[in-house]
Design a protein around this motif. Sequence first.
Motif, PDB file in Angstrom:
ATOM      1  N   ARG A 131      -9.197  28.048  -4.480  1.00 17.59           N
ATOM      2  CA  ARG A 131     -10.702  27.633  -5.159  1.00 17.59           C
ATOM      3  C   ARG A 131     -11.570  28.756  -4.856  1.00 17.59           C
ATOM      4  NH1 ARG A 131     -13.364  23.560  -1.973  1.00 17.59           N
ATOM      5  NH2 ARG A 131     -10.729  22.806  -2.290  1.00 17.59           N
ATOM      6  N   ARG A 132     -11.491  29.066  -3.533  1.00 18.30           N
ATOM      7  CA  ARG A 132     -12.645  29.862  -3.703  1.00 18.30           C
ATOM      8  C   ARG A 132     -12.675  31.097  -4.168  1.00 18.30           C
ATOM      9  NH1 ARG A 132     -12.754  27.951   2.223  1.00 18.30           N
ATOM     10  NH2 ARG A 132     -11.334  29.120   2.088  1.00 18.30           N
ATOM     11  N   HIS A 133     -11.541  32.168  -4.274  1.00 18.05           N
ATOM     12  CA  HIS A 133     -11.542  32.851  -4.756  1.00 18.05           C
ATOM     13  C   HIS A 133     -11.312  32.986  -6.769  1.00 18.05           C
ATOM     14  CE1 HIS A 133      -8.738  37.088  -4.887  1.00 18.05           C
ATOM     15  NE2 HIS A 133      -8.574  36.502  -6.542  1.00 18.05           N
ATOM     16  N   LEU A 134     -11.033  31.862  -6.590  1.00 13.71           N
ATOM     17  CA  LEU A 134     -11.224  31.477  -8.700  1.00 13.71           C
ATOM     18  C   LEU A 134     -11.933  31.205  -8.159  1.00 13.71           C
ATOM     19  CD1 LEU A 134      -7.481  29.320  -9.167  1.00 13.71           C
ATOM     20  CD2 LEU A 134      -8.296  31.674  -8.974  1.00 13.71           C
ATOM     21  N   ALA A 135     -13.259  30.439  -8.177  1.00  9.84           N
ATOM     22  CA  ALA A 135     -13.907  29.962  -8.024  1.00  9.84           C
ATOM     23  C   ALA A 135     -15.174  31.563  -8.099  1.00  9.84           C
ATOM     24  CB  ALA A 135     -14.826  29.321  -6.788  1.00  9.84           C
ATOM     25  N   GLY A 136     -15.044  32.894  -7.846  1.00  8.33           N
ATOM     26  CA  GLY A 136     -15.708  33.467  -7.633  1.00  8.33           C
ATOM     27  C   GLY A 136     -15.455  34.478  -8.692  1.00  8.33           C
ATOM     28  N   PHE A 137     -13.951  34.070  -9.522  1.00  7.08           N
ATOM     29  CA  PHE A 137     -13.843  34.673 -10.575  1.00  7.08           C
ATOM     30  C   PHE A 137     -15.153  34.520 -11.926  1.00  7.08           C
ATOM     31  CE2 PHE A 137     -11.016  35.373 -14.257  1.00  7.08           C
ATOM     32  CZ  PHE A 137     -10.699  37.321 -14.258  1.00  7.08           C
ATOM     33  N   VAL A 138     -15.032  33.481 -11.419  1.00  5.94           N
ATOM     34  CA  VAL A 138     -16.078  32.638 -12.702  1.00  5.94           C
ATOM     35  C   VAL A 138     -17.001  32.300 -12.225  1.00  5.94           C
ATOM     36  CG1 VAL A 138     -14.469  31.589 -14.137  1.00  5.94           C
ATOM     37  CG2 VAL A 138     -14.884  30.195 -12.485  1.00  5.94           C
ATOM     38  N   GLY A 139     -17.484  32.922 -11.030  1.00  7.18           N
ATOM     39  CA  GLY A 139     -19.041  32.527 -10.672  1.00  7.18           C
ATOM     40  C   GLY A 139     -19.480  31.160 -10.017  1.00  7.18           C
ATOM     41  N   ALA A 140     -19.096  30.605  -9.988  1.00  8.40           N
ATOM     42  CA  ALA A 140     -18.599  28.719  -9.475  1.00  8.40           C
ATOM     43  C   ALA A 140     -18.641  28.779  -8.586  1.00  8.40           C
ATOM     44  CB  ALA A 140     -17.609  28.026 -10.260  1.00  8.40           C
ATOM     45  N   ASP A 141     -19.745  27.540  -7.881  1.00  9.42           N
ATOM     46  CA  ASP A 141     -19.901  27.022  -6.287  1.00  9.42           C
ATOM     47  C   ASP A 141     -18.323  26.695  -6.102  1.00  9.42           C
ATOM     48  OD1 ASP A 141     -20.811  25.784  -4.189  1.00  9.42           O
ATOM     49  OD2 ASP A 141     -21.870  24.836  -4.939  1.00  9.42           O
ATOM     50  N   PRO A 142     -17.788  27.218  -4.970  1.00 14.04           N
ATOM     51  CA  PRO A 142     -16.178  27.109  -4.611  1.00 14.04           C
ATOM     52  C   PRO A 142     -16.699  25.513  -3.827  1.00 14.04           C
ATOM     53  CG  PRO A 142     -17.484  28.549  -3.539  1.00 14.04           C
ATOM     54  CD  PRO A 142     -17.979  28.119  -4.488  1.00 14.04           C
ATOM     55  N   GLU A 143     -17.495  25.463  -3.538  1.00 12.09           N
ATOM     56  CA  GLU A 143     -17.834  23.647  -2.919  1.00 12.09           C
ATOM     57  C   GLU A 143     -18.080  22.657  -3.396  1.00 12.09           C
ATOM     58  OE1 GLU A 143     -16.640  23.833   0.301  1.00 12.09           O
ATOM     59  OE2 GLU A 143     -16.916  25.535   0.075  1.00 12.09           O
ATOM     60  N   GLY A 144     -18.816  22.947  -5.192  1.00 20.54           N
ATOM     61  CA  GLY A 144     -18.548  22.290  -6.649  1.00 20.54           C
ATOM     62  C   GLY A 144     -17.830  22.308  -7.582  1.00 20.54           C
ATOM     63  N   ALA A 145     -16.148  23.192  -6.925  1.00 23.57           N
ATOM     64  CA  ALA A 145     -15.683  23.333  -8.027  1.00 23.57           C
ATOM     65  C   ALA A 145     -14.610  22.790  -7.717  1.00 23.57           C
ATOM     66  CB  ALA A 145     -15.352  24.634  -8.409  1.00 23.57           C
ATOM     67  N   ALA A 146     -13.348  22.065  -8.678  1.00 25.79           N
ATOM     68  CA  ALA A 146     -11.987  21.334  -8.060  1.00 25.79           C
ATOM     69  C   ALA A 146     -10.874  21.868  -9.046  1.00 25.79           C
ATOM     70  CB  ALA A 146     -11.963  20.061  -8.415  1.00 25.79           C
ATOM     71  N   LEU A 147      -9.939  22.203  -8.261  1.00 29.20           N
ATOM     72  CA  LEU A 147      -8.624  22.977  -9.190  1.00 29.20           C
ATOM     73  C   LEU A 147      -8.150  21.427  -9.848  1.00 29.20           C
ATOM     74  CD1 LEU A 147      -7.092  25.551  -6.716  1.00 29.20           C
ATOM     75  CD2 LEU A 147      -7.454  26.186  -8.199  1.00 29.20           C
ATOM     76  N   VAL A 148      -7.950  22.119 -11.074  1.00 34.07           N
ATOM     77  CA  VAL A 148      -7.114  20.607 -11.784  1.00 34.07           C
ATOM     78  C   VAL A 148      -5.516  21.397 -13.059  1.00 34.07           C
ATOM     79  CG1 VAL A 148      -9.019  18.964 -11.653  1.00 34.07           C
ATOM     80  CG2 VAL A 148      -8.319  20.639 -13.405  1.00 34.07           C
ATOM     81  N   GLU A 149      -5.527  20.310 -13.331  1.00 32.38           N
ATOM     82  CA  GLU A 149      -4.450  20.974 -14.841  1.00 32.38           C
ATOM     83  C   GLU A 149      -4.207  21.848 -15.247  1.00 32.38           C
ATOM     84  OE1 GLU A 149      -1.396  18.228 -15.117  1.00 32.38           O
ATOM     85  OE2 GLU A 149      -0.738  17.964 -12.417  1.00 32.38           O
ATOM     86  N   ASN A 150      -5.178  21.328 -15.649  1.00 38.29           N
ATOM     87  CA  ASN A 150      -6.244  21.965 -17.503  1.00 38.29           C
ATOM     88  C   ASN A 150      -7.327  21.678 -18.234  1.00 38.29           C
ATOM     89  OD1 ASN A 150      -5.383  19.157 -18.896  1.00 38.29           O
ATOM     90  ND2 ASN A 150      -3.179  20.331 -18.796  1.00 38.29           N
ATOM     91  N   ALA A 151      -8.349  22.037 -18.984  1.00 34.61           N
ATOM     92  CA  ALA A 151      -9.042  21.664 -19.403  1.00 34.61           C
ATOM     93  C   ALA A 151      -9.275  20.572 -19.832  1.00 34.61           C
ATOM     94  CB  ALA A 151      -9.746  22.443 -20.360  1.00 34.61           C
ATOM     95  N   SER A 152      -7.983  19.943 -20.432  1.00 32.42           N
ATOM     96  CA  SER A 152      -7.993  18.513 -20.911  1.00 32.42           C
ATOM     97  C   SER A 152      -8.309  17.460 -20.028  1.00 32.42           C
ATOM     98  CB  SER A 152      -6.535  17.933 -21.489  1.00 32.42           C
ATOM     99  OG  SER A 152      -6.912  19.222 -22.805  1.00 32.42           O
ATOM    100  N   THR A 153      -7.128  18.383 -19.099  1.00 36.84           N
ATOM    101  CA  THR A 153      -7.119  16.989 -17.252  1.00 36.84           C
ATOM    102  C   THR A 153      -9.010  16.676 -16.753  1.00 36.84           C
ATOM    103  OG1 THR A 153      -5.525  17.836 -16.497  1.00 36.84           O
ATOM    104  CG2 THR A 153      -6.214  16.855 -14.682  1.00 36.84           C
TER     105      THR A 153
END
Length: 393
Positions: free
Chosen positions: A68-90
Amino acid sequence: MDVSPPEPIPGARLLFSHDAAVAHLNHGAFGMVPVAVQRAQQRVREEMESNPHRFFAVGLEERVAHVRRHLAGFVGADPEGAALVENASTGTSIVLGSLDLVAEDEIVTTDHGYGAVDLAVAATCRRTGAVHRVARVPLEADDAAITAAVLEATTARTRLVIVDHITAATARLIPVQRIVEAVRERWGDQAAVLVDAAHVPGILDPDVSALGADYWVGNLHKWAFAPRGTALLAVAPARRNRIRPLVLSWSAEAGFPASLEWVASHDYTPWLAAPTGLFVLRTLGIETVRRHNVALAEYGQRAVAAAIGAELPPATGLPMTLIPLPPGVAGDPEAAVALRRRISDDLAAEVGLTAWRGRGYLRLSAQIYNRPEDYHRLAAGLPALIERRATSR
């Protein structure tokens, strides 16, 4: 104007395991997973199957947090304020399910929005009594007109505005920063904004934290080479404690993001392999891939548009392009599906087709495994297919 295609990226086609006999021109739909990423996921799957109890019980939470930290860094998001989910619809359904809507509250979308999102909004409105308002945005509208159309659709009852950053149906770039700022200026915190960035990671360089949207959701499995089922939902600090998971499991009381990420025996292998996709993209050179894909998409658009006598829409700078079909061709969803299947069967080409405002549109994508001849094949066979569809009505 005669435009040459870009030079292929050496060896890029060998990075994928797709059927080379098919022209895969719809990368924007399901993506294409590089072989290296497939193998990374398979290694994780083998690890899981060798001892499922240990895999799930020892260290998995930390591994997922690292991803999550790795992917959040890629899009400029706070890793503590992001969650991995299955897709955008989810992610969208999670947001909708986390709102305490009452009768006559409003949800605003545009008529360029994704169909599954519209279905989720409709279900939410039936359940809560909320009202769905749709901003009609002309295909040729500029940023100011798009922002004005969305803002005009809002009222004092608006509780959520959903806008696509890159539209799936019409391959348009939407000025989400301007819309977020305009909605915030007019309505303050009473109207939240959800940016549907399904196509953004890998195409653009988002700075999710700086964007200031209440919610942002983007797929990593379209243009960032992650395995399917990998997306990130980012939530503004003030709204994180209101997020409700779609499925209650052992981490339900842990709060965001754990309450979303830990769902019983979920398949975590796509998430754990996702950083390999970013490694492939970075190794190739992100800007090199982007320039290639945009140039090839524009080349393919010109070739196919010329073949069917279509007016060439303005360039968007995206690796997805749109071509209007003749009036009366694929003008409704059923006809669009039928023509897409015929193109697949007869021309061995996979494309995107959509019916928007009663007009059929062909959507073409370009990725590093594509070649000019993929578009030439479609251009050579499409006119006769369209003619047969038109005369058989």
